[in-house]
Design a protein around this motif. Structure first.
Motif, PDB file in Angstrom:
ATOM      1  N   LEU A   1      37.152  38.774  28.461  1.00  0.00           N
ATOM      2  CA  LEU A   1      37.034  37.483  29.146  1.00  0.00           C
ATOM      3  C   LEU A   1      36.503  36.413  28.203  1.00  0.00           C
ATOM      4  N   ARG A   2      35.644  36.801  27.293  1.00  0.00           N
ATOM      5  CA  ARG A   2      35.054  35.841  26.360  1.00  0.00           C
ATOM      6  C   ARG A   2      35.971  35.540  25.179  1.00  0.00           C
ATOM      7  N   PHE A   3      36.659  36.564  24.671  1.00  0.00           N
ATOM      8  CA  PHE A   3      37.346  36.406  23.385  1.00  0.00           C
ATOM      9  C   PHE A   3      38.855  36.572  23.445  1.00  0.00           C
ATOM     10  N   SER A   4      39.431  36.608  24.637  1.00  0.00           N
ATOM     11  CA  SER A   4      40.894  36.687  24.727  1.00  0.00           C
ATOM     12  C   SER A   4      41.369  35.776  25.853  1.00  0.00           C
ATOM     13  N   ASP A   5      42.688  35.617  25.926  1.00  0.00           N
ATOM     14  CA  ASP A   5      43.287  34.802  26.990  1.00  0.00           C
ATOM     15  C   ASP A   5      43.985  35.674  28.026  1.00  0.00           C
ATOM     16  N   GLU A   6      43.718  36.973  28.006  1.00  0.00           N
ATOM     17  CA  GLU A   6      44.334  37.865  28.988  1.00  0.00           C
ATOM     18  C   GLU A   6      43.885  37.474  30.394  1.00  0.00           C
ATOM     19  N   SER A   7      44.800  37.555  31.339  1.00  0.00           N
ATOM     20  CA  SER A   7      44.475  37.185  32.717  1.00  0.00           C
ATOM     21  C   SER A   7      43.527  38.211  33.329  1.00  0.00           C
ATOM     22  N   ILE A   8      42.870  37.812  34.397  1.00  0.00           N
ATOM     23  CA  ILE A   8      41.953  38.718  35.092  1.00  0.00           C
ATOM     24  C   ILE A   8      42.716  39.922  35.629  1.00  0.00           C
ATOM     25  N   LEU A   9      43.930  39.691  36.112  1.00  0.00           N
ATOM     26  CA  LEU A   9      44.749  40.799  36.607  1.00  0.00           C
ATOM     27  C   LEU A   9      45.084  41.774  35.482  1.00  0.00           C
ATOM     28  N   ASP A  10      45.470  41.239  34.313  1.00  0.00           N
ATOM     29  CA  ASP A  10      45.815  42.100  33.179  1.00  0.00           C
ATOM     30  C   ASP A  10      44.610  42.926  32.730  1.00  0.00           C
ATOM     31  N   ILE A  11      43.429  42.304  32.753  1.00  0.00           N
ATOM     32  CA  ILE A  11      42.217  43.023  32.353  1.00  0.00           C
ATOM     33  C   ILE A  11      41.896  44.122  33.364  1.00  0.00           C
ATOM     34  N   ALA A  12      42.054  43.803  34.643  1.00  0.00           N
ATOM     35  CA  ALA A  12      41.833  44.811  35.692  1.00  0.00           C
ATOM     36  C   ALA A  12      42.776  45.992  35.505  1.00  0.00           C
ATOM     37  N   ASN A  13      44.031  45.700  35.200  1.00  0.00           N
ATOM     38  CA  ASN A  13      45.019  46.767  34.982  1.00  0.00           C
ATOM     39  C   ASN A  13      44.727  47.541  33.699  1.00  0.00           C
ATOM     40  N   LYS A  14      44.270  46.840  32.669  1.00  0.00           N
ATOM     41  CA  LYS A  14      43.998  47.487  31.378  1.00  0.00           C
ATOM     42  C   LYS A  14      42.973  48.606  31.530  1.00  0.00           C
ATOM     43  N   PHE A  15      41.991  48.394  32.414  1.00  0.00           N
ATOM     44  CA  PHE A  15      40.941  49.391  32.589  1.00  0.00           C
ATOM     45  C   PHE A  15      41.124  50.212  33.872  1.00  0.00           C
ATOM     46  N   SER A  16      42.345  50.172  34.393  1.00  0.00           N
ATOM     47  CA  SER A  16      42.759  51.054  35.493  1.00  0.00           C
ATOM     48  C   SER A  16      41.911  50.905  36.758  1.00  0.00           C
ATOM     49  N   PHE A  17      41.483  49.666  37.069  1.00  0.00           N
ATOM     50  CA  PHE A  17      40.871  49.425  38.368  1.00  0.00           C
ATOM     51  C   PHE A  17      41.979  49.488  39.423  1.00  0.00           C
ATOM     52  N   SER A  18      41.624  49.905  40.619  1.00  0.00           N
ATOM     53  CA  SER A  18      42.640  50.115  41.647  1.00  0.00           C
ATOM     54  C   SER A  18      43.339  48.823  42.046  1.00  0.00           C
ATOM     55  N   SER A  19      42.643  47.689  41.908  1.00  0.00           N
ATOM     56  CA  SER A  19      43.231  46.393  42.232  1.00  0.00           C
ATOM     57  C   SER A  19      42.404  45.293  41.581  1.00  0.00           C
ATOM     58  N   GLN A  20      42.954  44.089  41.563  1.00  0.00           N
ATOM     59  CA  GLN A  20      42.211  42.961  41.013  1.00  0.00           C
ATOM     60  C   GLN A  20      40.960  42.687  41.846  1.00  0.00           C
ATOM     61  N   SER A  21      41.081  42.791  43.158  1.00  0.00           N
ATOM     62  CA  SER A  21      39.926  42.520  44.028  1.00  0.00           C
ATOM     63  C   SER A  21      38.815  43.545  43.811  1.00  0.00           C
ATOM     64  N   HIS A  22      39.209  44.796  43.570  1.00  0.00           N
ATOM     65  CA  HIS A  22      38.211  45.839  43.285  1.00  0.00           C
ATOM     66  C   HIS A  22      37.491  45.532  41.972  1.00  0.00           C
ATOM     67  N   PHE A  23      38.249  45.110  40.974  1.00  0.00           N
ATOM     68  CA  PHE A  23      37.663  44.734  39.690  1.00  0.00           C
ATOM     69  C   PHE A  23      36.677  43.579  39.865  1.00  0.00           C
ATOM     70  N   ILE A  24      37.089  42.554  40.601  1.00  0.00           N
ATOM     71  CA  ILE A  24      36.226  41.381  40.809  1.00  0.00           C
ATOM     72  C   ILE A  24      34.942  41.792  41.519  1.00  0.00           C
ATOM     73  N   LYS A  25      35.051  42.654  42.513  1.00  0.00           N
ATOM     74  CA  LYS A  25      33.875  43.113  43.255  1.00  0.00           C
ATOM     75  C   LYS A  25      32.922  43.876  42.347  1.00  0.00           C
ATOM     76  N   GLN A  26      33.464  44.826  41.558  1.00  0.00           N
ATOM     77  CA  GLN A  26      32.621  45.608  40.653  1.00  0.00           C
ATOM     78  C   GLN A  26      31.990  44.721  39.577  1.00  0.00           C
ATOM     79  N   PHE A  27      32.771  43.780  39.082  1.00  0.00           N
ATOM     80  CA  PHE A  27      32.275  42.866  38.047  1.00  0.00           C
ATOM     81  C   PHE A  27      31.114  42.029  38.589  1.00  0.00           C
ATOM     82  N   LYS A  28      31.281  41.486  39.775  1.00  0.00           N
ATOM     83  CA  LYS A  28      30.245  40.619  40.355  1.00  0.00           C
ATOM     84  C   LYS A  28      28.968  41.401  40.628  1.00  0.00           C
TER      85      LYS A  28
END
Length: 247
Positions: free
Chosen positions: A200-227
């Motif tokens: 998030l700090r050093f790339s332009d990858e989208s939040i969805l792409d980052i969520a998928n890169k680390f195999s989170f079940s969904s973008q919303s799950h990633f956002i929840k865990q991140f927060k």
């Protein structure tokens, strides 16, 4: 152009020669991977031979060998700084740096410098891995952590780690919680979030792409865990810290 002593100094423009500098974001992520002992990311970078790619270098010397030597010194200076901040004793980090720079003196070809760079990077990375997997944890937990770091972009199940370590999942879960003070699943999520913070700090990858890169079940799950872990959403984190070196 710069004004110096009342004279206009025209800065050289190498764009017509096709010379482009490697993105700072890529360099920061690489240095952080070394400092975190993340061997899988470092090996991937080395396989891609990014240090050897002339297109990623600024022109510091007309002599190709001297040019790559200069970049070697820049790289080891940054790695030394990142590793010392991540837990390596400062004196030890500088001793390693001095050792490799002295070896650099005796090299005469670009290929020799590339080989030394790979040796140096792997040396720092493996030493940081040992530092991160402190002697205060048991052999099983050290192996468990190594498995997690080696499969960090995958969906990791406790059962899979237990099979790899030839122990029961319930035993491994109890041992991990006792020694690390946190459940395996929460620890895995935290490590994935830490790496996603770098992207998030050093790339332009989208939040969805980052969520998928680390195999989170969904973008919303990633956002929840991140927060839960960081205290703000991935978007707010990127808005606040994008391309900042220090946090």
């Amino acid at each position: 152009m710069k004004l110096l002593n009342d004279k206009w100094i025209i800065e050289p423009d190498f764009s017509e020669l096709g010379m482009k500098h490697r993105k700072l974001s890529e360099e920061y992520l690489f240095f952080k991977a070394v400092a975190e002992g993340n061997l899988s990311v470092v090996n991937e970078n080395l396989r891609e031979n990014q240090f050897a790619e002339a297109r990623g270098f600024g022109k510091l010397s007309k002599n190709n060998t001297v040019n790559v030597k200069y970049h070697f010194v820049i790289a080891i200076a940054m790695i030394t700084r990142y590793c010392s901040k991540a837990g390596m004793e400062i004196e030890r980090a500088f001793r390693l740096s001095d050792y490799y720079i002295q070896k650099l003196d005796n090299l005469h070809t670009v290929q020799e410098v590339h080989q030394l760079h790979e040796e140096m990077v792997l040396d720092f990375t493996n030493k940081m891995r040992l530092i991160k997997s402190s002697n205060t944890v048991s052999k099983h937990i050290t192996e468990c952590n190594n498995y997690i770091y080696g499969h960090i972009q995958e969906r990791i199940l406790v059962e899979d780690i237990a099979i790899e370590l030839n122990v029961s999942a319930s035993y491994l879960s109890r041992l991990f919680k006792a020694e690390m003070g946190i459940s395996i699943s929460k620890y895995i999520n935290h490590q994935k979030i830490k790496l996603s913070m770098n992207l998030l700090r050093f790339s332009d990858e989208s939040i969805l792409d980052i969520a998928n890169k680390f195999s989170f079940s969904s973008q919303s799950h990633f956002i929840k865990q991140f927060k839960e872990f960081v205290g703000m959403t991935p978007k707010k984190y990127r808005d606040k810290y994008y391309m900042t070196i220090e946090q």
